[in-house]
Design a protein around this motif. Structure first.
Motif, PDB file in Angstrom:
ATOM      1  N   ARG A  58      92.898  84.971  10.354  1.00  0.00           N
ATOM      2  CA  ARG A  58      92.058  83.801  10.085  1.00  0.00           C
ATOM      3  C   ARG A  58      90.612  84.004  10.533  1.00  0.00           C
ATOM      4  NH1 ARG A  58      96.766  81.062  12.065  1.00  0.00           N
ATOM      5  NH2 ARG A  58      95.771  80.841  14.117  1.00  0.00           N
ATOM      6  N   MET A  59      90.389  85.014  11.357  1.00  0.00           N
ATOM      7  CA  MET A  59      89.042  85.278  11.861  1.00  0.00           C
ATOM      8  C   MET A  59      88.200  86.024  10.819  1.00  0.00           C
ATOM      9  SD  MET A  59      90.225  86.531  15.672  1.00  0.00           S
ATOM     10  CE  MET A  59      88.580  87.037  16.203  1.00  0.00           C
ATOM     11  N   LYS A  60      86.893  85.913  10.943  1.00  0.00           N
ATOM     12  CA  LYS A  60      86.010  86.647  10.049  1.00  0.00           C
ATOM     13  C   LYS A  60      86.064  88.140  10.375  1.00  0.00           C
ATOM     14  CE  LYS A  60      82.645  82.918   9.268  1.00  0.00           C
ATOM     15  NZ  LYS A  60      81.233  82.500   9.421  1.00  0.00           N
ATOM     16  N   GLY A  61      85.821  88.967   9.361  1.00  0.00           N
ATOM     17  CA  GLY A  61      85.787  90.408   9.585  1.00  0.00           C
ATOM     18  C   GLY A  61      87.121  91.085   9.290  1.00  0.00           C
ATOM     19  N   ASP A  62      87.232  92.329   9.729  1.00  0.00           N
ATOM     20  CA  ASP A  62      88.412  93.151   9.464  1.00  0.00           C
ATOM     21  C   ASP A  62      89.596  92.670  10.310  1.00  0.00           C
ATOM     22  OD1 ASP A  62      89.461  95.842   8.314  1.00  0.00           O
ATOM     23  OD2 ASP A  62      89.953  95.917  10.447  1.00  0.00           O
ATOM     24  N   THR A  63      90.710  92.389   9.654  1.00  0.00           N
ATOM     25  CA  THR A  63      91.879  91.847  10.356  1.00  0.00           C
ATOM     26  C   THR A  63      92.435  92.837  11.373  1.00  0.00           C
ATOM     27  OG1 THR A  63      92.472  90.485   8.443  1.00  0.00           O
ATOM     28  CG2 THR A  63      94.200  90.884  10.066  1.00  0.00           C
ATOM     29  N   GLY A  64      92.457  94.115  11.032  1.00  0.00           N
ATOM     30  CA  GLY A  64      92.964  95.130  11.956  1.00  0.00           C
ATOM     31  C   GLY A  64      92.136  95.201  13.231  1.00  0.00           C
ATOM     32  N   GLN A  65      90.812  95.202  13.066  1.00  0.00           N
ATOM     33  CA  GLN A  65      89.923  95.218  14.230  1.00  0.00           C
ATOM     34  C   GLN A  65      90.085  93.947  15.056  1.00  0.00           C
ATOM     35  OE1 GLN A  65      88.011  97.598  15.340  1.00  0.00           O
ATOM     36  NE2 GLN A  65      87.407  98.936  13.649  1.00  0.00           N
ATOM     37  N   ASN A  66      90.208  92.812  14.368  1.00  0.00           N
ATOM     38  CA  ASN A  66      90.400  91.536  15.069  1.00  0.00           C
ATOM     39  C   ASN A  66      91.691  91.545  15.881  1.00  0.00           C
ATOM     40  OD1 ASN A  66      88.072  90.571  13.845  1.00  0.00           O
ATOM     41  ND2 ASN A  66      89.155  89.492  12.216  1.00  0.00           N
ATOM     42  N   LEU A  67      92.741  92.127  15.314  1.00  0.00           N
ATOM     43  CA  LEU A  67      94.038  92.196  15.997  1.00  0.00           C
ATOM     44  C   LEU A  67      93.928  92.999  17.284  1.00  0.00           C
ATOM     45  CD1 LEU A  67      97.112  91.738  16.087  1.00  0.00           C
ATOM     46  CD2 LEU A  67      97.371  93.783  14.666  1.00  0.00           C
ATOM     47  N   ILE A  68      93.256  94.153  17.210  1.00  0.00           N
ATOM     48  CA  ILE A  68      93.072  94.983  18.401  1.00  0.00           C
ATOM     49  C   ILE A  68      92.261  94.230  19.453  1.00  0.00           C
ATOM     50  CG2 ILE A  68      92.001  97.099  19.292  1.00  0.00           C
ATOM     51  CD1 ILE A  68      94.584  97.535  17.665  1.00  0.00           C
ATOM     52  N   GLY A  69      91.212  93.540  19.006  1.00  0.00           N
ATOM     53  CA  GLY A  69      90.382  92.777  19.934  1.00  0.00           C
ATOM     54  C   GLY A  69      91.168  91.706  20.663  1.00  0.00           C
ATOM     55  N   LEU A  70      92.009  90.983  19.941  1.00  0.00           N
ATOM     56  CA  LEU A  70      92.816  89.921  20.553  1.00  0.00           C
ATOM     57  C   LEU A  70      93.841  90.491  21.534  1.00  0.00           C
ATOM     58  CD1 LEU A  70      93.481  87.607  17.468  1.00  0.00           C
ATOM     59  CD2 LEU A  70      91.999  87.120  19.427  1.00  0.00           C
ATOM     60  N   LEU A  71      94.448  91.611  21.180  1.00  0.00           N
ATOM     61  CA  LEU A  71      95.430  92.240  22.070  1.00  0.00           C
ATOM     62  C   LEU A  71      94.767  92.750  23.352  1.00  0.00           C
ATOM     63  CD1 LEU A  71      97.537  94.202  19.411  1.00  0.00           C
ATOM     64  CD2 LEU A  71      98.335  92.260  20.792  1.00  0.00           C
ATOM     65  N   GLU A  72      93.553  93.279  23.205  1.00  0.00           N
ATOM     66  CA  GLU A  72      92.832  93.786  24.378  1.00  0.00           C
ATOM     67  C   GLU A  72      92.313  92.660  25.275  1.00  0.00           C
ATOM     68  OE1 GLU A  72      92.059  96.977  25.639  1.00  0.00           O
ATOM     69  OE2 GLU A  72      93.718  97.515  24.324  1.00  0.00           O
TER      70      GLU A  72
ATOM     71  N   LEU B 149      88.280  99.178  17.665  1.00  0.00           N
ATOM     72  CA  LEU B 149      89.383 100.138  17.701  1.00  0.00           C
ATOM     73  C   LEU B 149      88.945 101.473  18.292  1.00  0.00           C
ATOM     74  CD1 LEU B 149      92.266 101.090  16.940  1.00  0.00           C
ATOM     75  CD2 LEU B 149      91.392 101.570  14.636  1.00  0.00           C
ATOM     76  N   ASP B 150      87.763 101.938  17.917  1.00  0.00           N
ATOM     77  CA  ASP B 150      87.271 103.238  18.378  1.00  0.00           C
ATOM     78  C   ASP B 150      87.011 103.267  19.887  1.00  0.00           C
ATOM     79  OD1 ASP B 150      87.356 104.149  15.782  1.00  0.00           O
ATOM     80  OD2 ASP B 150      85.227 103.787  15.387  1.00  0.00           O
ATOM     81  N   GLU B 151      86.773 102.112  20.487  1.00  0.00           N
ATOM     82  CA  GLU B 151      86.470 102.053  21.918  1.00  0.00           C
ATOM     83  C   GLU B 151      87.713 102.003  22.793  1.00  0.00           C
ATOM     84  OE1 GLU B 151      82.454  99.706  22.764  1.00  0.00           O
ATOM     85  OE2 GLU B 151      83.816  98.519  21.521  1.00  0.00           O
ATOM     86  N   VAL B 152      88.834 101.603  22.226  1.00  0.00           N
ATOM     87  CA  VAL B 152      90.053 101.440  23.019  1.00  0.00           C
ATOM     88  C   VAL B 152      90.661 102.814  23.315  1.00  0.00           C
ATOM     89  CG1 VAL B 152      92.341 100.392  23.126  1.00  0.00           C
ATOM     90  CG2 VAL B 152      90.476  99.186  21.979  1.00  0.00           C
ATOM     91  N   PRO B 153      90.907 103.136  24.582  1.00  0.00           N
ATOM     92  CA  PRO B 153      91.392 104.483  24.952  1.00  0.00           C
ATOM     93  C   PRO B 153      92.899 104.664  24.767  1.00  0.00           C
ATOM     94  CG  PRO B 153      91.093 103.156  26.928  1.00  0.00           C
ATOM     95  CD  PRO B 153      90.618 102.306  25.779  1.00  0.00           C
ATOM     96  N   TYR B 154      93.346 104.617  23.513  1.00  0.00           N
ATOM     97  CA  TYR B 154      94.759 104.857  23.234  1.00  0.00           C
ATOM     98  C   TYR B 154      95.079 106.335  23.422  1.00  0.00           C
ATOM     99  CZ  TYR B 154      94.909 100.282  20.886  1.00  0.00           C
ATOM    100  OH  TYR B 154      94.848  98.942  20.596  1.00  0.00           O
ATOM    101  N   PRO B 155      96.195 106.689  24.068  1.00  0.00           N
ATOM    102  CA  PRO B 155      96.575 108.100  24.200  1.00  0.00           C
ATOM    103  C   PRO B 155      97.035 108.705  22.873  1.00  0.00           C
ATOM    104  CG  PRO B 155      97.658 106.715  25.861  1.00  0.00           C
ATOM    105  CD  PRO B 155      97.072 105.807  24.836  1.00  0.00           C
ATOM    106  N   VAL B 156      97.478 107.846  21.945  1.00  0.00           N
ATOM    107  CA  VAL B 156      97.932 108.297  20.626  1.00  0.00           C
ATOM    108  C   VAL B 156      97.215 107.479  19.556  1.00  0.00           C
ATOM    109  CG1 VAL B 156     100.205 109.022  21.456  1.00  0.00           C
ATOM    110  CG2 VAL B 156      99.892 106.679  20.632  1.00  0.00           C
ATOM    111  N   LYS B 157      97.306 107.925  18.326  1.00  0.00           N
ATOM    112  CA  LYS B 157      96.624 107.233  17.230  1.00  0.00           C
ATOM    113  C   LYS B 157      97.342 105.929  16.893  1.00  0.00           C
ATOM    114  CE  LYS B 157      95.004 107.835  12.470  1.00  0.00           C
ATOM    115  NZ  LYS B 157      95.009 108.728  11.280  1.00  0.00           N
ATOM    116  N   MET B 158      96.607 104.840  16.894  1.00  0.00           N
ATOM    117  CA  MET B 158      97.127 103.553  16.465  1.00  0.00           C
ATOM    118  C   MET B 158      96.550 103.224  15.092  1.00  0.00           C
ATOM    119  SD  MET B 158      99.246 102.407  18.723  1.00  0.00           S
ATOM    120  CE  MET B 158      99.680 102.636  20.462  1.00  0.00           C
TER     121      MET B 158
END
Length: 204
Positions: A79-93, A184-193
Motif C-alpha cells: 500500500r506504500m508508495k514506491g517499490d513493494t519489495g524495498q518497502n517490505l525490507i524497510g518495514l522488516l528492518e 535492500l542494498d544497505e542491509v547486511p544479509y549474509p546471503v542473497k535475499m
C-alpha cells in the motif's frame, strides 16, 4: 511472541545456505537438507517453488515470524508508495527485535526477541517488550540497567562476524539511534535475499 518449535538451523539446511552467517550453522557441516530424505537427488523446482523458497528464507531470517504477521507486513508494504519489495525490507528492518540485533545487543535474532520480551530494552527511555514494535527514524534504543551486565549482550558486542550498519548510529555501547530506513542494498544479509520473488509469490 511467536515461538519457533523446531531447531532453527534446520532452516539453514533446508535452504542449503547459512542464512544468518553464524559460524556454528549446521549447514557448514551438512549441506544437504534435514531429515531422512535430506540427501536425495533434488528435482527441478517450479516458479512457485522458487518464490516460496524466497519467502520462507526471508521470513525465517527475521526470526521466523508467523505467516499472518509476515503477510500483514507485505500488505502494508504494497500500500506504500514506491517499490513493494524495498518497502517490505524497510518495514522488516524497522522491527524492534531486528534493530536490537543490528545494534549488536544480541548474538542472534532469536536472542534479540527474547531480550525485548523480557523487558531489557528502552525505546526513547520507555521500557518496551513488544518485539514487533516499529522503530521510527530518530528513535533512541537503549539497554536497561540489568541488561548492561548480561553475559549474552557482552558476548554479542564482541562478535567479529558482523558490524553495525550505517543506518544505525552508535552512542557508546548501550545506546543507538535509528538514522534512516535502509534500502535492500544497505542491509547486511549474509546471503542473497530476493524480495521481488516474495512480491511475486503474494501477487499470484
Amino acid at each position: 511472541m511467536s515461538k519457533r518449535q523446531s531447531a532453527k538451523h534446520k532452516l539453514d539446511r533446508r535452504m542449503g545456505e547459512n542464512i544468518w552467517g553464524r559460524p556454528k550453522s549446521s549447514v557448514n557441516r551438512r549441506s544437504y537438507g534435514p531429515g531422512q530424505h535430506g540427501q536425495r537427488r533434488k528435482s527441478k523446482v517450479s516458479d512457485y517453488g522458487i518464490q516460496l523458497r524466497a519467502k520462507q528464507k526471508l521470513k525465517g531470517y527475521y526470526g521466523d515470524v508467523t505467516e499472518k504477521q509476515f503477510k500483514r507486513t507485505y500488505a502494508e508494504a504494497s500500500r506504500m508508495k514506491g517499490d513493494t519489495g524495498q518497502n517490505l525490507i524497510g518495514l522488516l528492518e524497522q522491527r524492534l527485535d531486528m534493530i536490537v540485533y543490528r545494534a549488536k545487543f544480541a548474538p542472534t535474532i532469536f536472542a534479540a526477541r527474547q531480550i525485548v520480551s523480557h523487558g531489557h530494552i528502552r525505546v526513547n527511555g520507555v521500557k518496551c517488550n513488544v518485539a514487533s514494535r516499529r522503530v521510527f527514524v530518530g528513535d533512541i534504543i537503549s539497554l536497561g540497567d540489568k541488561a548492561k551486565e548480561m553475559a549474552l549482550i557482552i558476548e554479542a558486542q564482541g562478535l567479529a562476524e558482523r558490524e553495525v550498519p550505517d543506518y544505525i548510529s552508535q552512542d557508546g555501547t548501550d545506546k543507538i539511534t535509528f538514522v534512516r530506513v535502509p534500502t535492500l542494498d544497505e542491509v547486511p544479509y549474509p546471503v542473497k535475499m530476493e524480495p521481488n520473488l516474495v512480491v511475486e509469490f503474494y501477487s499470484r
